[in-house]
Write a protein that holds these residues in place. Structure first.
Motif, PDB file in Angstrom:
ATOM      1  N   HIS A   9     -17.189 -16.443 -42.178  1.00 16.00           N
ATOM      2  CA  HIS A   9     -17.654 -15.743 -43.477  1.00 16.00           C
ATOM      3  C   HIS A   9     -16.591 -15.073 -43.953  1.00 16.00           C
ATOM      4  O   HIS A   9     -16.255 -14.246 -43.067  1.00 16.00           O
ATOM      5  CB  HIS A   9     -18.882 -15.349 -43.150  1.00 16.00           C
ATOM      6  CG  HIS A   9     -19.428 -14.626 -44.603  1.00 16.00           C
ATOM      7  ND1 HIS A   9     -19.931 -15.266 -45.832  1.00 16.00           N
ATOM      8  CD2 HIS A   9     -19.221 -13.078 -44.920  1.00 16.00           C
ATOM      9  CE1 HIS A   9     -20.272 -14.353 -46.755  1.00 16.00           C
ATOM     10  NE2 HIS A   9     -20.043 -13.350 -46.390  1.00 16.00           N
ATOM     11  N   VAL A  10     -16.195 -15.088 -45.252  1.00 17.14           N
ATOM     12  CA  VAL A  10     -15.104 -14.222 -45.558  1.00 17.14           C
ATOM     13  C   VAL A  10     -15.549 -13.525 -47.048  1.00 17.14           C
ATOM     14  O   VAL A  10     -15.948 -14.369 -47.937  1.00 17.14           O
ATOM     15  CB  VAL A  10     -13.853 -15.341 -46.080  1.00 17.14           C
ATOM     16  CG1 VAL A  10     -12.738 -13.971 -46.553  1.00 17.14           C
ATOM     17  CG2 VAL A  10     -13.248 -15.957 -44.665  1.00 17.14           C
ATOM     18  N   ALA A  11     -15.767 -12.175 -46.788  1.00 19.45           N
ATOM     19  CA  ALA A  11     -16.126 -11.705 -48.132  1.00 19.45           C
ATOM     20  C   ALA A  11     -15.063 -11.352 -49.093  1.00 19.45           C
ATOM     21  O   ALA A  11     -14.084 -11.090 -48.613  1.00 19.45           O
ATOM     22  CB  ALA A  11     -16.725 -10.398 -47.856  1.00 19.45           C
ATOM     23  N   VAL A  12     -15.051 -12.047 -50.393  1.00 13.69           N
ATOM     24  CA  VAL A  12     -14.109 -11.816 -51.221  1.00 13.69           C
ATOM     25  C   VAL A  12     -14.589 -10.800 -52.366  1.00 13.69           C
ATOM     26  O   VAL A  12     -15.624 -11.047 -52.943  1.00 13.69           O
ATOM     27  CB  VAL A  12     -13.864 -13.266 -51.586  1.00 13.69           C
ATOM     28  CG1 VAL A  12     -12.821 -13.175 -52.834  1.00 13.69           C
ATOM     29  CG2 VAL A  12     -13.521 -14.054 -50.729  1.00 13.69           C
ATOM     30  N   ARG A  13     -13.722 -10.148 -52.742  1.00 17.35           N
ATOM     31  CA  ARG A  13     -13.789  -9.174 -53.980  1.00 17.35           C
ATOM     32  C   ARG A  13     -12.649  -9.190 -54.775  1.00 17.35           C
ATOM     33  O   ARG A  13     -11.458  -9.231 -54.329  1.00 17.35           O
ATOM     34  CB  ARG A  13     -13.949  -7.666 -53.486  1.00 17.35           C
ATOM     35  CG  ARG A  13     -15.599  -7.578 -52.725  1.00 17.35           C
ATOM     36  CD  ARG A  13     -15.722  -6.251 -52.472  1.00 17.35           C
ATOM     37  NE  ARG A  13     -14.661  -5.465 -51.713  1.00 17.35           N
ATOM     38  CZ  ARG A  13     -14.119  -4.153 -51.675  1.00 17.35           C
ATOM     39  NH1 ARG A  13     -14.952  -3.432 -52.395  1.00 17.35           N
ATOM     40  NH2 ARG A  13     -13.113  -3.706 -51.129  1.00 17.35           N
ATOM     41  N   GLY A  14     -12.666  -9.050 -56.105  1.00 15.79           N
ATOM     42  CA  GLY A  14     -11.532  -8.938 -57.143  1.00 15.79           C
ATOM     43  C   GLY A  14     -12.038  -8.350 -58.449  1.00 15.79           C
ATOM     44  O   GLY A  14     -13.227  -8.253 -58.570  1.00 15.79           O
TER      45      GLY A  14
END
Length: 111
Positions: A9-14
């Motif tokens: 699981h990779v949390a992505v923010r941008g």
């Protein structure tokens, strides 16, 4: 599970987010960053060398839906034509979609 089958699981923010693959594709084409795109949306740009595959051995799970549904008007019996249509597409799509990278494609960082 083998290491190649392990889920991560990779949390992505941008600063940019969209729920539309075309908008995400256009943002990636404009150089705004990396996008997780369905193959039908990215395929032409990958073939043209405008987008580059990143982590091609990785596969998202559940991102673009696990199923495809055939929707038809209600009738108590499924018409034979609909049954044949669904059977055809079930077989035709069983292997998924394949994106062929252009022959000039190189791994990231080597261009």
């Amino acid at each position: 599970m083998a290491a190649a089958e392990r889920r991560v699981h990779v949390a992505v923010r941008g600063v940019f987010a969209a729920n539309n693959s075309e908008a995400l594709r256009e943002a990636a084409l404009a150089g705004l960053g990396v996008a997780l795109l369905p193959d039908f949306s990215a395929q032409a740009a990958v073939r043209a060398g405008k987008l580059q595959l990143v982590l091609p051995q990785w596969r998202p799970v559940g991102t673009f839906g696990e199923r495809l549904y055939a929707i038809r008007p209600y009738s108590p019996v499924v018409p034979r034509a609909v049954q044949a249509f669904v059977a055809y597409w079930r077989t035709a799509l069983a292997g998924g979609f394949v994106i062929d990278a252009p022959s000039s494609a190189q791994p990231a960082g080597r261009r």
